[in-house]
Design a protein around this motif. Structure first.
Motif, PDB file in Angstrom:
ATOM      1  N   GLN A 264      -8.958  -5.924  -1.741  1.00  0.00           N
ATOM      2  CA  GLN A 264      -9.187  -5.314  -3.045  1.00  0.00           C
ATOM      3  C   GLN A 264      -8.034  -4.367  -3.343  1.00  0.00           C
ATOM      4  OE1 GLN A 264     -13.088  -3.592  -3.343  1.00  0.00           O
ATOM      5  NE2 GLN A 264     -14.119  -5.500  -2.834  1.00  0.00           N
ATOM      6  N   LEU A 265      -7.521  -4.444  -4.573  1.00  0.00           N
ATOM      7  CA  LEU A 265      -6.329  -3.691  -4.960  1.00  0.00           C
ATOM      8  C   LEU A 265      -6.620  -2.761  -6.133  1.00  0.00           C
ATOM      9  CD1 LEU A 265      -3.829  -6.723  -5.044  1.00  0.00           C
ATOM     10  CD2 LEU A 265      -4.510  -5.376  -3.057  1.00  0.00           C
ATOM     11  N   GLN A 266      -5.839  -1.709  -6.229  1.00  0.00           N
ATOM     12  CA  GLN A 266      -5.900  -0.844  -7.401  1.00  0.00           C
ATOM     13  C   GLN A 266      -4.503  -0.287  -7.668  1.00  0.00           C
ATOM     14  OE1 GLN A 266      -8.501   2.512  -6.693  1.00  0.00           O
ATOM     15  NE2 GLN A 266      -6.932   3.687  -5.645  1.00  0.00           N
ATOM     16  N   LYS A 267      -4.289   0.101  -8.928  1.00  0.00           N
ATOM     17  CA  LYS A 267      -3.003   0.687  -9.311  1.00  0.00           C
ATOM     18  C   LYS A 267      -2.976   2.150  -8.883  1.00  0.00           C
ATOM     19  CE  LYS A 267       0.860  -0.255 -11.581  1.00  0.00           C
ATOM     20  NZ  LYS A 267       0.971  -0.312 -13.037  1.00  0.00           N
ATOM     21  N   LYS A 268      -1.919   2.551  -8.223  1.00  0.00           N
ATOM     22  CA  LYS A 268      -1.719   3.942  -7.828  1.00  0.00           C
ATOM     23  C   LYS A 268      -0.317   4.349  -8.246  1.00  0.00           C
ATOM     24  CE  LYS A 268      -2.216   7.193  -4.005  1.00  0.00           C
ATOM     25  NZ  LYS A 268      -2.522   7.359  -2.554  1.00  0.00           N
ATOM     26  N   ASN A 269      -0.259   5.057  -9.376  1.00  0.00           N
ATOM     27  CA  ASN A 269       1.031   5.348 -10.017  1.00  0.00           C
ATOM     28  C   ASN A 269       1.735   4.022 -10.276  1.00  0.00           C
ATOM     29  OD1 ASN A 269       0.525   8.155  -9.866  1.00  0.00           O
ATOM     30  ND2 ASN A 269       1.249   8.186  -7.752  1.00  0.00           N
ATOM     31  N   ASP A 270       2.952   3.833  -9.766  1.00  0.00           N
ATOM     32  CA  ASP A 270       3.661   2.578  -9.997  1.00  0.00           C
ATOM     33  C   ASP A 270       3.389   1.550  -8.900  1.00  0.00           C
ATOM     34  OD1 ASP A 270       4.796   3.252 -12.396  1.00  0.00           O
ATOM     35  OD2 ASP A 270       6.618   4.067 -11.521  1.00  0.00           O
ATOM     36  N   TYR A 271       2.661   1.953  -7.881  1.00  0.00           N
ATOM     37  CA  TYR A 271       2.402   1.075  -6.746  1.00  0.00           C
ATOM     38  C   TYR A 271       1.048   0.375  -6.865  1.00  0.00           C
ATOM     39  CZ  TYR A 271       6.340   3.211  -4.230  1.00  0.00           C
ATOM     40  OH  TYR A 271       7.580   3.635  -3.844  1.00  0.00           O
ATOM     41  N   ILE A 272       0.876  -0.680  -6.063  1.00  0.00           N
ATOM     42  CA  ILE A 272      -0.403  -1.353  -5.905  1.00  0.00           C
ATOM     43  C   ILE A 272      -0.922  -0.990  -4.515  1.00  0.00           C
ATOM     44  CG2 ILE A 272      -1.630  -3.543  -5.838  1.00  0.00           C
ATOM     45  CD1 ILE A 272      -0.477  -2.841  -8.578  1.00  0.00           C
ATOM     46  N   GLU A 273      -2.109  -0.394  -4.478  1.00  0.00           N
ATOM     47  CA  GLU A 273      -2.659   0.101  -3.215  1.00  0.00           C
ATOM     48  C   GLU A 273      -3.781  -0.804  -2.712  1.00  0.00           C
ATOM     49  OE1 GLU A 273      -4.411   4.313  -1.405  1.00  0.00           O
ATOM     50  OE2 GLU A 273      -4.870   3.750  -3.481  1.00  0.00           O
ATOM     51  N   ILE A 274      -3.830  -1.006  -1.401  1.00  0.00           N
ATOM     52  CA  ILE A 274      -4.934  -1.719  -0.763  1.00  0.00           C
ATOM     53  C   ILE A 274      -6.105  -0.745  -0.647  1.00  0.00           C
ATOM     54  CG2 ILE A 274      -5.731  -2.983   1.272  1.00  0.00           C
ATOM     55  CD1 ILE A 274      -3.458  -4.409  -0.083  1.00  0.00           C
ATOM     56  N   THR A 275      -7.236  -1.065  -1.290  1.00  0.00           N
ATOM     57  CA  THR A 275      -8.388  -0.152  -1.240  1.00  0.00           C
ATOM     58  C   THR A 275      -9.456  -0.619  -0.266  1.00  0.00           C
ATOM     59  OG1 THR A 275      -9.416  -1.286  -3.119  1.00  0.00           O
ATOM     60  CG2 THR A 275      -8.032   0.642  -3.600  1.00  0.00           C
ATOM     61  N   GLU A 276      -9.503  -1.924   0.009  1.00  0.00           N
ATOM     62  CA  GLU A 276     -10.479  -2.439   0.972  1.00  0.00           C
ATOM     63  C   GLU A 276     -10.090  -3.843   1.387  1.00  0.00           C
ATOM     64  OE1 GLU A 276     -15.192  -3.719   1.124  1.00  0.00           O
ATOM     65  OE2 GLU A 276     -14.647  -1.959  -0.077  1.00  0.00           O
ATOM     66  N   LEU A 277     -10.345  -4.170   2.642  1.00  0.00           N
ATOM     67  CA  LEU A 277     -10.155  -5.527   3.145  1.00  0.00           C
ATOM     68  C   LEU A 277     -11.516  -6.193   3.207  1.00  0.00           C
ATOM     69  CD1 LEU A 277      -7.624  -4.880   6.053  1.00  0.00           C
ATOM     70  CD2 LEU A 277      -7.136  -5.497   3.687  1.00  0.00           C
ATOM     71  N   ILE A 278     -11.609  -7.383   2.623  1.00  0.00           N
ATOM     72  CA  ILE A 278     -12.887  -8.082   2.576  1.00  0.00           C
ATOM     73  C   ILE A 278     -13.195  -8.665   3.945  1.00  0.00           C
ATOM     74  CG2 ILE A 278     -14.146 -10.010   1.531  1.00  0.00           C
ATOM     75  CD1 ILE A 278     -12.517  -9.531  -1.006  1.00  0.00           C
ATOM     76  N   SER A 279     -14.348  -8.310   4.457  1.00  0.00           N
ATOM     77  CA  SER A 279     -14.765  -8.718   5.795  1.00  0.00           C
ATOM     78  C   SER A 279     -14.691 -10.231   5.957  1.00  0.00           C
ATOM     79  CB  SER A 279     -16.198  -8.236   6.044  1.00  0.00           C
ATOM     80  OG  SER A 279     -16.624  -8.598   7.324  1.00  0.00           O
ATOM     81  N   GLY A 280     -14.026 -10.665   7.032  1.00  0.00           N
ATOM     82  CA  GLY A 280     -13.913 -12.091   7.330  1.00  0.00           C
ATOM     83  C   GLY A 280     -12.721 -12.768   6.699  1.00  0.00           C
TER      84      GLY A 280
END
Length: 717
Positions: A264-280
């Protein structure tokens, strides 16, 4: 159902209207894709919709109203002079639609871009200097009734008050937090008024920058989709145009699957941040990508890495997602500042939250199963993959093997999904018979049957619903209720969506591929009816046992939607009620009496009325002293309702053995299940559902050795 769709395809394929979409000659190509899209949508919806609205002046007024509200819901961009200019087209939009004229859209789009740019300067200017929270002034947040600003000066004042209300709320929260820190630690030095005031403005500035950053990322196509859906909504609330990206998201939500890396991704300023890894998922399995990593570049297999810093989130997602078995290489900045290139092989990702899950609980010496179904999911492209019908059947079988004495099927907040899975699920609890009736605008009704005589579960059954149980959830609840197979408990009535939609890929009708993807149309093609003949449209399903609900008095159902189709009735289907309903009336009466005398339910009902009264309060003082007094009054009243959140039913919920084994190897799954079980242990509604299962127990339960009184009731010690 299929017949109607085949007729629609035939009509469209044969129509001379589609001559405009062919590539036989340059002259026949309309250079404006937007116009072609409007023509295609209008034609398909008028031929395929259950009851298409007449495109006239009233239709035009509806489009105008909905579109302007969608563009500027809080009236912080447009001036009254803009609205005066726009209003000249209020009765012309039907003609513009017929003539594929985009004058109104172009005007509003260009004006919005201008006003957004001006708004960006306004809020930055406002937040550049401190607020005076001592002066006497108010702000009304009832945007439906508040007029548009007459001029730029008035608009700036509206912006100032909007922002001031937000910062004032944050400022008083910060003050209280500082006081709490001082109370806990007398040595703590409280931040000054000026420091806190500056912090709240900085926070508001960041929030608005993020908000405007998101809006600036939207393309013209995104705003045009908004305009189109203001048109589509005039037909009914569930007729919607899906732009290509929206169609992909819809398919994912329906199947619970997609192909990619599982992050799962989200915008953080100009970057794309990993917010969660989907189990499996492959990213989770690889153990190289971590929450908090920032994606800098994306490369396909051995291709050139593309810099994604500053790129819009949706574009980055497109680059990362891909076919199962393909490789993507991510250049990421780790949380410790190091840069790494991580190779991931894409795979099919299952979104665990989409799927059914079950739990077991012991109560009064008996064991019960709770099945939660968040959506009636299915993979339309591959029927061999998992779907809600097969998964619920599997959970029922597992619960039977676990020796449960009753089942609660929870479809609260379930917005629906696949019609076929409803038939499969309802069929688990009855011998055979009709489940739902379907009617098109011009054809005879169709009845969908459960033809399998096998009953997977013939024991006590309770279906839990609320006002957000919609569509497929309502079909299931209605069928169980009509057969008197189980007891429906929950809100006064369910959502009230009694219509069937079909998603139509628009690209199948367009021969010219030069314009790219046209997306899809989800349109209402049928209405469904209970087997007793009544529609669930608007009325929903009334619970056998009504439980107080905090949001019972708010307007949130289909009956509160503009352009909703009407309620009606058709002939009933032949069916026979369940032959073991002798305890139903007493169980319902017992439950109603428990609820009536339950202090917690009384508190929930009182809270619902208070929430309803609060929704009508729209005027706020921007004077800090008065604001604090008002907030304190709210907090004092809210304290009375704190026991609602603190409630515990003292029941212990556990996973079935297969899931316990999986959770032992998957910490994320373990954490999610523990959170679910904790929420169940605080859920008074689930507790009452289990009480009803107690009351439905047959007298033969005495064979278990559990003491039973003369009326067949459990003796509780």
């Amino acid at each position: 159902m299929k017949k109607k769709y085949r007729i629609l395809i035939a009509i469209i394929c044969l129509s001379v209207t589609l001559f405009a979409f062919t590539t036989n000659s340059e002259k026949s190509i309309d250079p404006d894709k937007d116009k072609l899209l409007l023509e295609l949508l209008t034609f398909v919806i008028e031929k395929g919709h259950y009851d298409p609205a007449t495109i006239d002046n009233d239709f035009s007024k509806g489009v105008y109203k909905d579109y302007i509200e969608a563009l500027d819901p809080s009236k912080r961009f447009f001036l009254q002079s803009d609205i005066n200019e726009f209003s000249k087209y209020e009765l012309e939009l039907d003609d513009q639609l017929t003539n594929r004229d985009l004058t109104f859209f172009n005007l509003t789009y260009d004006r919005l871009m201008l006003r957004m740019e001006e708004g960006s300067k306004i809020y930055k200017e406002i937040l550049s200097s401190p607020f005076d929270y001592k002066i006497e002034e108010n702000f009304n947040v009832d945007y439906d009734k508040v007029p548009f600003a007459k001029n730029t000066k008035e608009l700036k004042e509206k912006w100032r008050k909007q922002i001031k209300l937000s910062t004032l709320s944050s400022f008083t929260d910060k003050q209280k937090l500082e006081e709490d820190k001082k109370t806990k630690n007398p040595a703590y030095v409280i931040k000054s008024y000026a420091v806190l005031e500056k912090e709240t403005r900085d926070s508001s500035l960041k929030s608005l920058n993020d908000s405007f950053g998101f809006m600036y990322e939207l393309k013209r196509d995104d705003w045009f989709t908004l305009y189109i859906n203001s048109i589509m909504s005039q037909f009914d609330p569930h007729t919607t145009y899906f732009a290509p990206e929206d169609k992909e998201r819809f398919d994912t939500s329906m199947s619970g699957k997609f192909e990619g890396i599982g992050a799962q991704l989200q915008k953080k300023n100009d970057y794309i941040e990993i917010t969660e890894l989907i189990s499996g998922g492959p990213a989770w399995r690889g153990k190289q990508l971590e929450k908090g990593d920032l994606i800098m570049k994306v490369a396909q297999s051995n291709g050139v890495a593309v810099d994604v810093i500053g790129m819009r989130l949706s574009e980055v997602v497109k680059k990362i997602k891909g076919a199962k078995g393909s490789e993507v290489r991510l250049t990421v900045k780790k949380t410790d500042g190091t840069i790494r290139i991580i190779s991931i092989i894409r795979d099919v990702i299952e979104i665990e939250e989409t799927y059914v899950k079950s739990s077991v609980v012991e109560k009064n010496g008996l064991k019960y199963g709770v099945i939660y179904l968040p959506k009636f999911y299915i993979d339309f492209e591959n029927k061999d993959r998992r779907d809600a019908g097969k998964d619920v059947a599997l959970e029922v079988d597992r619960l039977k093997k676990a020796g449960v004495n009753g089942i609660v099927l929870d479809v609260r907040d379930d917005g629906g999904g696949s019609l076929s899975t409803v038939v499969d699920i309802a069929g688990l609890f009855i011998e055979e018979g009709p489940i739902v009736q379907i009617k098109t605008a011009s054809e005879k009704k169709e009845i969908l049957y459960d033809t399998d005589k096998k009953i997977e579960w013939d024991g006590p059954l309770v279906i839990m619903v609320n006002e957000f149980s919609a569509s497929a959830s309502e079909i299931l609840a209605a069928a169980i209720q009509d057969y008197k197979r189980g007891i429906i408990i929950g809100s006064k009535q369910t959502y009230g969506k009694g219509t069937v939609q079909r998603v139509i890929d628009l690209n199948q009708y367009v021969k010219n591929t030069a314009f790219g993807d046209f997306g899809a149309l989800k349109t209402t093609i049928q209405k469904f009816y209970r087997i007793n003949g009544g529609s669930t449209q608007l009325e929903g399903v009334s619970s056998d046992v009504v439980m107080p609900d905090r949001y019972a008095y708010l307007k949130m159902g289909e009956r509160d939607e503009a352009h909703a189709l009407p309620w009606d009735r058709i002939d009933s289907a032949p069916y026979s009620v369940w032959n073991n309903t002798s305890k139903f009336d007493q169980a319902i009466a017992n439950s109603k009496k428990r609820i009536e005398n339950n202090v917690q339910f009384k508190l929930i009902e009182e809270n619902a009325k208070w929430i309803d009264s609060r929704s009508a309060e729209n005027d706020y003082s921007l004077n800090i002293d008065k604001f604090k007094v008002a907030q304190k009054q709210i907090e004092e009243t809210a304290k009375k309702f704190k026991p609602i959140a603190d409630y515990k039913n003292n029941l212990k919920f556990t996973s079935l053995p297969y899931e316990l084994e999986g959770a032992s190897k998957d910490s994320l799954l373990k954490e999610k299940r523990e959170r679910w079980h904790e929420s169940l242990s605080k859920d008074i509604y689930v507790e009452e559902a289990l009480n009803v299962l107690d009351d439905l127990q047959p007298k033969s339960i005495v064979k278990t050795g559990i003491p039973i009184d003369k009326k067949g009731k459990l003796v509780k010690s």
